[in-house]
Design an enzyme around this catalytic site. Structure first.
Site, PDB file in Angstrom:
ATOM      1  N   SER A   1       4.521  -7.131  -8.715  1.00 58.26           N
ATOM      2  CA  SER A   1       5.121  -8.401  -8.315  1.00 58.26           C
ATOM      3  C   SER A   1       6.220  -8.897  -9.250  1.00 58.26           C
ATOM      4  O   SER A   1       6.333 -10.099  -9.491  1.00 58.26           O
ATOM      5  CB  SER A   1       4.034  -9.467  -8.125  1.00 58.26           C
ATOM      6  OG  SER A   1       3.125  -9.066  -7.108  1.00 58.26           O
TER       7      SER A   1
ATOM      8  N   ASN B   1      10.553   1.232  -5.982  1.00 59.25           N
ATOM      9  CA  ASN B   1       9.658   2.080  -5.194  1.00 59.25           C
ATOM     10  C   ASN B   1       9.624   1.515  -3.781  1.00 59.25           C
ATOM     11  O   ASN B   1       9.031   0.473  -3.540  1.00 59.25           O
ATOM     12  CB  ASN B   1       8.264   2.062  -5.838  1.00 59.25           C
ATOM     13  CG  ASN B   1       7.238   2.828  -5.026  1.00 59.25           C
ATOM     14  OD1 ASN B   1       7.588   3.522  -4.069  1.00 59.25           O
ATOM     15  ND2 ASN B   1       5.977   2.701  -5.403  1.00 59.25           N
TER      16      ASN B   1
ATOM     17  N   GLU C   1      -1.553   3.270  -5.206  1.00 64.01           N
ATOM     18  CA  GLU C   1      -1.816   3.461  -3.771  1.00 64.01           C
ATOM     19  C   GLU C   1      -2.194   4.919  -3.481  1.00 64.01           C
ATOM     20  O   GLU C   1      -2.990   5.190  -2.591  1.00 64.01           O
ATOM     21  CB  GLU C   1      -0.582   3.014  -2.957  1.00 64.01           C
ATOM     22  CG  GLU C   1      -0.471   1.490  -2.969  1.00 64.01           C
ATOM     23  CD  GLU C   1       0.939   0.938  -2.943  1.00 64.01           C
ATOM     24  OE1 GLU C   1       1.880   1.657  -2.572  1.00 64.01           O
ATOM     25  OE2 GLU C   1       1.097  -0.248  -3.314  1.00 64.01           O
TER      26      GLU C   1
ATOM     27  N   HIS D   1       0.681   6.707  -8.623  1.00 64.03           N
ATOM     28  CA  HIS D   1       0.746   5.316  -8.166  1.00 64.03           C
ATOM     29  C   HIS D   1      -0.628   4.871  -7.666  1.00 64.03           C
ATOM     30  O   HIS D   1      -1.357   5.661  -7.059  1.00 64.03           O
ATOM     31  CB  HIS D   1       1.792   5.177  -7.052  1.00 64.03           C
ATOM     32  CG  HIS D   1       2.082   3.738  -6.754  1.00 64.03           C
ATOM     33  ND1 HIS D   1       1.268   2.982  -5.956  1.00 64.03           N
ATOM     34  CD2 HIS D   1       3.052   2.913  -7.206  1.00 64.03           C
ATOM     35  CE1 HIS D   1       1.753   1.742  -5.898  1.00 64.03           C
ATOM     36  NE2 HIS D   1       2.834   1.672  -6.657  1.00 64.03           N
TER      37      HIS D   1
ATOM     38  N   LYS E   1       8.280   2.776  -1.157  1.00 66.26           N
ATOM     39  CA  LYS E   1       7.031   3.075  -0.440  1.00 66.26           C
ATOM     40  C   LYS E   1       7.332   3.542   0.994  1.00 66.26           C
ATOM     41  O   LYS E   1       8.337   4.207   1.216  1.00 66.26           O
ATOM     42  CB  LYS E   1       6.108   1.854  -0.489  1.00 66.26           C
ATOM     43  CG  LYS E   1       5.928   1.357  -1.937  1.00 66.26           C
ATOM     44  CD  LYS E   1       4.872   0.309  -2.095  1.00 66.26           C
ATOM     45  CE  LYS E   1       4.794  -0.108  -3.566  1.00 66.26           C
ATOM     46  NZ  LYS E   1       3.764  -1.099  -3.833  1.00 66.26           N
TER      47      LYS E   1
ATOM     48  N   GLY F   1       1.852  -5.985  -5.129  1.00 61.94           N
ATOM     49  CA  GLY F   1       2.023  -6.464  -3.758  1.00 61.94           C
ATOM     50  C   GLY F   1       1.213  -7.710  -3.446  1.00 61.94           C
ATOM     51  O   GLY F   1       1.061  -8.083  -2.284  1.00 61.94           O
TER      52      GLY F   1
ATOM     53  N   GLU G   1       0.812  -0.640 -14.285  1.00 58.73           N
ATOM     54  CA  GLU G   1       0.790  -1.469 -13.084  1.00 58.73           C
ATOM     55  C   GLU G   1      -0.634  -1.947 -12.826  1.00 58.73           C
ATOM     56  O   GLU G   1      -1.427  -1.223 -12.211  1.00 58.73           O
ATOM     57  CB  GLU G   1       1.274  -0.661 -11.878  1.00 58.73           C
ATOM     58  CG  GLU G   1       2.687  -0.146 -12.025  1.00 58.73           C
ATOM     59  CD  GLU G   1       3.326   0.119 -10.674  1.00 58.73           C
ATOM     60  OE1 GLU G   1       4.318  -0.547 -10.370  1.00 58.73           O
ATOM     61  OE2 GLU G   1       2.817   0.949  -9.923  1.00 58.73           O
TER      62      GLU G   1
HETATM   63  P1  PGA Z   1       5.242  -4.792  -6.022  1.00 54.49           P
HETATM   64  O1  PGA Z   1       4.904  -3.240  -6.165  1.00 54.49           O
HETATM   65  O2  PGA Z   1       6.470  -5.057  -6.868  1.00 54.49           O
HETATM   66  O3  PGA Z   1       5.483  -4.997  -4.563  1.00 54.49           O
HETATM   67  O4  PGA Z   1       4.057  -5.548  -6.543  1.00 54.49           O
HETATM   68  C1  PGA Z   1       5.008  -2.586  -7.406  1.00 54.49           C
HETATM   69  C2  PGA Z   1       4.628  -1.133  -7.261  1.00 54.49           C
HETATM   70  O5  PGA Z   1       3.745  -0.821  -6.463  1.00 54.49           O
HETATM   71  O6  PGA Z   1       5.213  -0.263  -7.935  1.00 54.49           O
END
Ligand code: PGA
Length: 249
Positions: free
Chosen positions: A212, A9, A96, A94, A11, A172, A166
Site C-alpha cells: 500500500s 507489480n 500471492e 511474492h 499483477k 492491497g 512486504e
Molecule cells: P499494493 O501491492 O501496493 O497494492 O499493496 C504491493 C505488492 O503486492 O507488491
C-alpha cells in the site's frame, strides 16, 4: 553503493492495449531520477513491453519464473524464455504466489538458485502475516523466510539479489506499515544478513518496502535510512500515481 529502486507489480491487470497506453504515459511523464524504475506486466505482455521501452530507462521485469530449464510444466515460464525476450530480472516469492499457488520456501529456494544460475536478477519478496505481527513473531518469521530461501547462497550471489519486504497485512489492503515499522524491520533484515554473511553484503543489498505505498505516504517511507525504494502494486497501475512515487524517491 546500493541502488534505489521503484518497481511496479502490475499483477493480473491490463490487456495488451492497456499495457501499451500505460507505458506510453509513464515514458512521457518519467521524471529525472537516479533510481532504477521497473515494471512487471503479466507474461503475455512482456514482449510488447520490452519492445515499447527499448529506448526508455524503464526496465521490464517478470512477476515469476519456474525453476526447471524446460519440460512438462504446463502454464509455466523458464529463465531462458525470459532472457530470450530481454527480461533479466524476476520477482520471486511474492506473497500471492505463496498464498494462492502453494509456493513454499523450498520451492522458492529452487527458483532463486535457478534464476541466479542463468544470470537472472532476483527480486525476492517476503514478509509476515497479520497474526505473526500480532503475536510478536514477525522478526522470527522474516528471519526464517530469508534463511530458508537465501542463506545457502554464496556471498557473491548477493550482487544479483534485491529484497522486497512486504508485510502481507499491508498488501492491497490500504493498510501500510508505518515508516517506523518499515525502518525497524529493514534494519533487522540488514543486521540478520550482516550476521549470516558480512557487512559488505548487508550494506550493498537494496531492501524495498511493499504494501500500500501511495503518493501520499511514499516520501516518508522512502526517507528511512534502510528503505531503498518500493515494490508498488495498486498505485503502479495509474501513471500519475506511479510517477509521483518515483518522484518521492
Ligand atoms: P499494493 O501491492 O501496493 O497494492 O499493496 C504491493 C505488492 O503486492 O507488491
Amino acid at each position: 553503493m546500493r541502488s534505489k529502486i521503484v518497481a511496479g507489480n502490475w499483477k493480473m491487470n491490463k490487456t495488451l492495449e492497456q499495457t501499451e497506453t500505460l507505458l506510453l504515459e509513464l515514458s512521457a511523464k518519467l521524471p529525472d531520477t537516479n533510481a532504477e524504475v521497473m515494471v512487471a506486466p503479466t507474461y503475455v505482455n512482456l514482449v510488447g513491453a520490452v519492445q515499447s521501452l527499448e529506448s526508455s530507462m524503464i526496465e521490464v521485469i517478470a512477476q515469476n519464473m519456474h525453476f526447471a530449464e524446460s519440460g512438462a510444466y504446463t502454464g509455466e515460464i523458464s529463465a531462458d524464455m525470459l532472457l530470450n525476450i530481454g527480461v533479466d530480472t524476476a520477482i520471486i516469492g511474492h506473497s500471492e504466489r505463496r498464498a494462492y499457488f502453494g509456493e513454499t520456501d523450498e520451492i522458492l529456494s529452487k527458483k532463486v538458485v535457478a534464476a541466479l544460475n542463468k544470470g537472472i536478477r532476483v527480486m525476492f519478496c517476503f514478509g509476515e502475516e497479520l497474526q505473526d505481527r500480532q503475536s510478536g513473531n514477525h522478526f522470527k518469521i522474516v528471519e526464517s523466510q530469508l534463511k530458508n530461501a537465501l542463506f545457502s547462497l554464496e556471498a557473491s550471489a548477493w550482487s544479483k539479489i534485491i529484497l522486497a519486504y512486504e508485510p502481507v497485512w499491508a498488501i492491497g489492503t490500504g493498510e501500510t506499515a508505518s515508516p517506523e515499522q518499515a525502518q525497524e524491520m529493514h534494519a533487522f533484515i540488514r543486521k540478520t544478513i550482516g550476521e549470516a554473511y558480512d557487512s559488505a553484503v548487508s550494506t550493498n543489498v537494496s531492501i524495498l518496502y511493499g504494501g500500500s505505498v501511495k503518493p501520499g505516504n511514499a516520501e516518508e517511507i522512502f526517507s528511512k535510512p534502510d528503505v531503498d525504494g518500493g515494490l508498488i502494486g495498486g498505485a503502479s497501475l495509474v501513471a500519475d500515481d506511479f510517477v509521483a512515487i518515483i518522484k518521492a524517491i
